[in-house]
Enzyme design. Structure first.
Site, short mmCIF file in Angstrom:
data_model
loop_
_atom_site.label_atom_id
_atom_site.label_comp_id
_atom_site.label_asym_id
_atom_site.label_seq_id
_atom_site.Cartn_x
_atom_site.Cartn_y
_atom_site.Cartn_z
N GLY A 13 -6.77 -0.02 2.49
CA GLY A 13 -7.87 0.91 2.73
C GLY A 13 -7.70 1.82 3.92
O GLY A 13 -6.82 2.68 3.93
N ARG A 16 0.85 -1.20 0.00
CA ARG A 16 0.00 0.00 0.00
C ARG A 16 0.88 1.24 0.00
O ARG A 16 2.06 1.21 0.37
CB ARG A 16 -0.90 0.02 1.23
CG ARG A 16 -0.12 0.07 2.52
CD ARG A 16 -0.89 0.56 3.72
NE ARG A 16 -0.07 0.45 4.92
CZ ARG A 16 0.85 1.33 5.27
NH1 ARG A 16 1.08 2.39 4.52
NH2 ARG A 16 1.56 1.16 6.37
N GLY A 17 0.28 2.37 -0.36
CA GLY A 17 0.99 3.63 -0.25
C GLY A 17 1.12 4.06 1.20
O GLY A 17 0.42 3.56 2.09
N HIS A 54 -1.54 -1.62 13.42
CA HIS A 54 -2.86 -2.24 13.48
C HIS A 54 -2.93 -3.11 14.73
O HIS A 54 -1.93 -3.73 15.12
CB HIS A 54 -3.12 -3.12 12.26
CG HIS A 54 -3.22 -2.37 10.97
ND1 HIS A 54 -3.99 -1.24 10.82
CD2 HIS A 54 -2.64 -2.59 9.76
CE1 HIS A 54 -3.89 -0.80 9.58
NE2 HIS A 54 -3.07 -1.59 8.92
N CYS A 66 3.02 7.22 10.17
CA CYS A 66 2.97 7.94 8.89
C CYS A 66 4.08 8.98 8.75
O CYS A 66 3.95 9.94 8.00
CB CYS A 66 1.60 8.57 8.67
SG CYS A 66 0.28 7.35 8.60
N TYR A 96 4.86 4.00 7.85
CA TYR A 96 4.55 3.00 8.89
C TYR A 96 3.20 3.29 9.53
O TYR A 96 2.83 4.44 9.77
CB TYR A 96 5.62 3.02 9.98
CG TYR A 96 6.86 2.27 9.62
CD1 TYR A 96 6.89 0.87 9.65
CD2 TYR A 96 8.01 2.94 9.24
CE1 TYR A 96 8.04 0.18 9.32
CE2 TYR A 96 9.16 2.26 8.90
CZ TYR A 96 9.17 0.87 8.94
OH TYR A 96 10.31 0.19 8.59
N THR A 97 2.48 2.21 9.84
CA THR A 97 1.27 2.35 10.61
C THR A 97 1.13 1.15 11.53
O THR A 97 1.80 0.12 11.36
CB THR A 97 0.02 2.50 9.72
OG1 THR A 97 -1.09 2.93 10.53
CG2 THR A 97 -0.33 1.20 9.03
N GLY A 143 -4.53 4.17 3.36
CA GLY A 143 -3.47 3.73 2.46
C GLY A 143 -4.01 2.66 1.53
O GLY A 143 -4.54 1.64 1.99
#
Length: 215
Positions: free
Chosen positions: A162, A69-70, A76, A180, A73-74, A151
């Site tokens: 998503g 994905r674009g 979850h 991000c 870092y994220t 993303g």
């Protein structure tokens, strides 16, 4: 016709990606409907295509997955509503910017169901809320926290990956990354904003606002 799928148990990240890739091919082939998939992941970090190594500040804390994905870092994890969006842009107009804006508008409309004003900021990915309850920043500006991340990836003009909305995750878990790539602003959740909101409540708001914003 858009199918809605909700997973009630934590979904492994690799399993989710494999499912999305298969479904995207089916949508492209015309053998399956578009899909919105609502789920939670176990605690993990994902690195988007623009992720910088220095933004992973605690690489041993949780599993780290490279994502197509674009974005950067994220995090979850439980208490965060992940919304995987598999929609056919061949039928919805081949305009990536317009599509991303429609996702932003969708999140903002869903948050408005709880009287939360989500906002977009130039140069900052995601949806933000102003924190009138916090002291001003050193520049004299009102602080802002991120409440949702966006993303996506496209394959043959069908989207996947998503949105993630922080409903009631452990916000300390964001401490292992610079979310991000943005260090000067914080992260919050709906419960952190003082709202007694559940994942189910958010799902209803997403479903209602989807019909109005994206359809």
């Amino acid at each position: 016709m858009v199918e809605w799928k909700t997973s009630d148990t934590l979904v492994d990240y690799d399993t989710a990606v494999a499912f999305m890739e298969h479904r995207v091919q089916q949508i492209h082939n015309g053998t399956a409907d578009e899909l919105i998939w609502l789920l939670e992941h176990p605690p993990l970090y994902t690195a988007g295509t623009s992720a910088r190594p220095e933004d992973l500040t605690d690489p041993d804390r949780f599993p780290v997955y490279q994502s197509a994905r674009g974005g950067q870092y994220t995090y979850h994890g439980p208490g965060q509503r992940v919304v995987y969006v598999m929609l056919d842009l061949n039928k919805r107009g081949k305009d990536v910017r317009a599509f991303v804006k429609s996702l932003e508008d969708w999140v903002i409309a869903a948050l408005a169901e709880f009287n939360v004003k989500g906002e977009i900021r130039e140069g900052r990915v995601g949806v933000w809320v102003r924190r009138d309850d916090k002291p001003l920043t050193i520049t004299g500006a009102k602080p802002e926290d991120k409440v949702a991340a966006i993303g996506i990836r496209l394959r043959k003009w069908v989207s996947f990956h998503g949105i993630s909305i922080n409903v009631d995750p452990d916000l300390d878990h964001f401490g292992g990354i610079v979310p991000c790539g943005i260090s000067e602003h914080g992260v919050t959740s709906l419960v952190g904003l003082g709202l007694p909101v559940t994942l189910g409540d958010v799902d209803v708001a997403l479903r209602t606002s989807f019909d109005a914003v994206i359809g």
